[in-house]
Design an enzyme around this catalytic site. Sequence first.
Site, PDB file in Angstrom:
ATOM      1  CD  GLU A 229      38.080  26.129  59.373  1.00 43.55           C
ATOM      2  OE1 GLU A 229      37.286  25.194  59.477  1.00 43.55           O
ATOM      3  OE2 GLU A 229      39.191  25.995  58.822  1.00 43.55           O
TER       4      GLU A 229
ATOM      5  CG  ASP B 154      33.629  22.759  57.259  1.00 43.15           C
ATOM      6  OD1 ASP B 154      33.602  22.227  56.142  1.00 43.15           O
ATOM      7  OD2 ASP B 154      34.531  23.547  57.627  1.00 43.15           O
TER       8      ASP B 154
ATOM      9  CG  ASP C 220      40.387  26.429  54.779  1.00 43.29           C
ATOM     10  OD1 ASP C 220      39.310  26.214  55.355  1.00 43.29           O
ATOM     11  OD2 ASP C 220      41.036  25.543  54.184  1.00 43.29           O
TER      12      ASP C 220
HETATM   13  C1  ARE Z   1      35.808  15.744  52.382  1.00 45.98           C
HETATM   14  C2  ARE Z   1      34.416  15.190  52.492  1.00 45.98           C
HETATM   15  C3  ARE Z   1      34.043  14.923  53.935  1.00 45.98           C
HETATM   16  C4  ARE Z   1      35.046  13.978  54.569  1.00 45.98           C
HETATM   17  C5  ARE Z   1      36.462  14.501  54.353  1.00 45.98           C
HETATM   18  C6  ARE Z   1      37.400  13.412  54.832  1.00 45.98           C
HETATM   19  O1  ARE Z   1      33.508  16.118  51.909  1.00 45.98           O
HETATM   20  O2  ARE Z   1      32.755  14.371  54.029  1.00 45.98           O
HETATM   21  O3  ARE Z   1      34.801  13.879  55.954  1.00 45.98           O
HETATM   22  O4  ARE Z   1      36.686  14.820  52.966  1.00 45.98           O
HETATM   23  O5  ARE Z   1      38.603  13.463  54.264  1.00 45.98           O
HETATM   24  C7  ARE Z   1      37.289  20.795  52.209  1.00 45.98           C
HETATM   25  C8  ARE Z   1      35.895  20.436  51.760  1.00 45.98           C
HETATM   26  C9  ARE Z   1      35.414  19.192  52.455  1.00 45.98           C
HETATM   27  C10 ARE Z   1      36.401  18.061  52.274  1.00 45.98           C
HETATM   28  C11 ARE Z   1      37.778  18.515  52.755  1.00 45.98           C
HETATM   29  C12 ARE Z   1      38.851  17.461  52.520  1.00 45.98           C
HETATM   30  O6  ARE Z   1      35.029  21.513  52.038  1.00 45.98           O
HETATM   31  O7  ARE Z   1      34.154  18.808  51.914  1.00 45.98           O
HETATM   32  O8  ARE Z   1      35.941  16.965  53.059  1.00 45.98           O
HETATM   33  O9  ARE Z   1      38.155  19.691  52.031  1.00 45.98           O
HETATM   34  O10 ARE Z   1      38.838  17.081  51.204  1.00 45.98           O
HETATM   35  C13 ARE Z   1      38.958  20.453  60.796  1.00 45.98           C
HETATM   36  C14 ARE Z   1      39.912  21.556  60.369  1.00 45.98           C
HETATM   37  C15 ARE Z   1      39.171  22.660  59.687  1.00 45.98           C
HETATM   38  C16 ARE Z   1      38.367  22.124  58.497  1.00 45.98           C
HETATM   39  C17 ARE Z   1      37.434  21.052  59.028  1.00 45.98           C
HETATM   40  C18 ARE Z   1      36.635  20.419  57.899  1.00 45.98           C
HETATM   41  O11 ARE Z   1      40.610  22.026  61.518  1.00 45.98           O
HETATM   42  O12 ARE Z   1      40.106  23.606  59.212  1.00 45.98           O
HETATM   43  O13 ARE Z   1      38.188  20.029  59.688  1.00 45.98           O
HETATM   44  N1  ARE Z   1      37.612  23.161  57.794  1.00 45.98           N
HETATM   45  C19 ARE Z   1      38.120  23.829  56.563  1.00 45.98           C
HETATM   46  C20 ARE Z   1      36.991  24.179  55.607  1.00 45.98           C
HETATM   47  C21 ARE Z   1      36.508  22.920  54.936  1.00 45.98           C
HETATM   48  C22 ARE Z   1      37.591  22.448  53.995  1.00 45.98           C
HETATM   49  C23 ARE Z   1      38.917  22.471  54.627  1.00 45.98           C
HETATM   50  C24 ARE Z   1      39.146  23.062  55.839  1.00 45.98           C
HETATM   51  C25 ARE Z   1      40.064  22.018  53.835  1.00 45.98           C
HETATM   52  O14 ARE Z   1      35.994  24.881  56.264  1.00 45.98           O
HETATM   53  O15 ARE Z   1      35.310  23.070  54.224  1.00 45.98           O
HETATM   54  O16 ARE Z   1      37.261  21.084  53.581  1.00 45.98           O
HETATM   55  O17 ARE Z   1      40.381  23.115  52.995  1.00 45.98           O
HETATM   56  C26 ARE Z   1      36.947  19.259  65.462  1.00 45.98           C
HETATM   57  C27 ARE Z   1      38.407  19.569  65.195  1.00 45.98           C
HETATM   58  C28 ARE Z   1      38.572  20.604  64.107  1.00 45.98           C
HETATM   59  C29 ARE Z   1      37.883  20.078  62.884  1.00 45.98           C
HETATM   60  C30 ARE Z   1      36.396  19.943  63.208  1.00 45.98           C
HETATM   61  C31 ARE Z   1      35.583  19.467  62.026  1.00 45.98           C
HETATM   62  O18 ARE Z   1      36.353  20.199  66.279  1.00 45.98           O
HETATM   63  O19 ARE Z   1      39.046  20.014  66.345  1.00 45.98           O
HETATM   64  O20 ARE Z   1      39.948  20.804  63.838  1.00 45.98           O
HETATM   65  O21 ARE Z   1      38.079  20.959  61.798  1.00 45.98           O
HETATM   66  O22 ARE Z   1      36.215  19.050  64.266  1.00 45.98           O
HETATM   67  O23 ARE Z   1      35.996  18.206  61.626  1.00 45.98           O
END
Ligand code: ARE
Length: 587
Positions: free
Chosen positions: A360, A427, A331
């Site tokens: 990821e 996501d 992650d």
């Molecule tokens: C929660 C809410 C969302 C809200 C967010 C705002 O559910 O609706 O938008 O809060 O603060 C986990 C949960 C999510 C949660 C989040 C924070 O699954 O539900 O969101 O925690 O509490 C970037 C990161 C990438 C990340 C994505 C989501 O780089 O690593 O954002 N993905 C992982 C997991 C997620 C997880 C986390 C990280 C945290 O897969 O599920 O979220 O552990 C562009 C950018 C990317 C960005 C992408 C998506 O392309 O360049 O960097 O990814 O958009 O936003």
Amino acid sequence: ICREAVHHKPKSNYAYAFDETTVHVRLRTKHGDVDRCRLLHGDKFEWPESTELTPMERVHSDAHYDYWQLAVEPDNRRLCYAFLLETADEALWYTEWGFESRAENELPTAGTDRSLHYFEYPFLNPADVHEPPEWVSDAIFYQIFPERFANGDRELDPESVEAWGGRPTRESFFGGDLQGIIDNLDYLEDLGITALYLNPIFESSSNHKYNTADYRRIDPHFGDEETLRELVDAAHDRDIRVMLDAVFNHCGRQFAPFQDVVENGADSAYADWFHVHEFPIEFEPRPNYDTFGFEAYMPKLNTGNPEVKEYLFDVATYWIEEVGIDGWRLDVADEVDHQFWRELRREVKAVKPGAYILGEIWHDSRPWLRGDQFDAVMNYPFTYAVYDFLTNESIDGTEFADKISRFLVRYPEQVNQVLFNLLDSHDTPRLLHRCDGDKRSLRLALLLLFTYRGTPCLYYGDEVGMTGGDDPDCRQPMVWDRSEQDRELRAFVAELIELRSSLPALRGGTLRFVDEECHGDRVVYRRIADDGDEITVAINRGPDPVDVSLPTDARDRELLFQVGDSDLVQGEDGQVTLSPTSGAVWR
Ligand code: ARE
């Protein structure tokens, strides 16, 4: 010859060890500029006797560039090389020091002739060869968000559990658990799935569990270590592998070491486990320590601290050794230091060489894919290219082929082979949502996914027509009621999986666009296996029929698969007419 466009870089995606005997050499030139490109190569200690001049293949091109490639097997594992670029009236040598116009019969000499400074791949050391696990390119992944897949043990339900079905909020619990996955392995096997990717399953207060409280304990609402062991064993009995989610960038607020820092501040034995700007810890208005995003409940771990490293490496190897999982999805992989990933790789591969290490990262991931960190990354650039072509229609067939071609030269071939291709995830909005509910577009997207290079992953429920917008809407409980499932779609997905599984060219072959046939609403590409077996895929996204010219004529090809209307007209020669929103696959 346009010199500004010419690019090569040793020890990069332009020159890398493909296997223990082969180096791949690539070159970029301006699109349509160079007629012929040859590689002069040999051993610098036996120059010029050992040299050969070998034609390179133009493997991809986009609006700006042509990309050439050649596989070389250097005699003594040492490689010294220069490029000879030719047009009707020009011959140009390209070396590490730049350009030099010279005729071919004046072969440059190494050592003695210092006017030429060759590129070098100094030595092909087996230890540096990036060898991703072989099973991955054959795998069909299925992503499960465990809280929402199936409830197999009601006794574990959280207190606030809601009735199965309907639209989740950020706080909803529906009672999905590991037993639910075990109970449905037959369903997955029947679909053709051979690997599972589970979102986090360790103890955590949220429904998504990305805020870990205890990395050594399965979340009690999901089961316990024994349930996970049963799941992994039962999956392995069916030749299904299991990959878990490793959340090592940050932990949860309830993680004991963090709690200790909250209580004891700078005096805590764990004070250096996090990036605290100032003691005592404050959560509001913004946390005074580094976090994921600005989420106070997700404190960032100091992965430079030796104790943190030891702790997390133990976690990573524990679940492999104790229950036999087959890989980790990392992650927020791009926010953790490279050094940590390098060591993690060594630890993981030492206990299971075939473990799949998947980062990821949503962007160009070259710095992590040199063989010392990850095997692959989640291929979101592919996801967005498919949407831009098929659903937003913001790019046409030419631009789609251009984009994908650029992606394909970004990484070594062995990485392309195991990239984790997905059309949606927990996501993103679901595929059907992106397709505005149009299942014909959805089928074309799936056709692209399952005939593309790399490893496909299906997000749970897409196969039965589930939809949903952004998180949390894309995390609805799996639809198990058969009367609510799109059974035809499920059968279609099973057929696509079967098609891929039965054709080595789709699993392991290279991908080449038929450039003349990629424009407007259409794309045509070939998948070519090592043994020469060749598959052609043609797609028409548009509202009108299109005539497509295939690389082989009717007598030599066999129609294997079709999406959309069945009135595909096959002419005598290479011609076929594709009906609106349709696609087809030939051998
Ligand atoms: C929660 C809410 C969302 C809200 C967010 C705002 O559910 O609706 O938008 O809060 O603060 C986990 C949960 C999510 C949660 C989040 C924070 O699954 O539900 O969101 O925690 O509490 C970037 C990161 C990438 C990340 C994505 C989501 O780089 O690593 O954002 N993905 C992982 C997991 C997620 C997880 C986390 C990280 C945290 O897969 O599920 O979220 O552990 C562009 C950018 C990317 C960005 C992408 C998506 O392309 O360049 O960097 O990814 O958009 O936003």
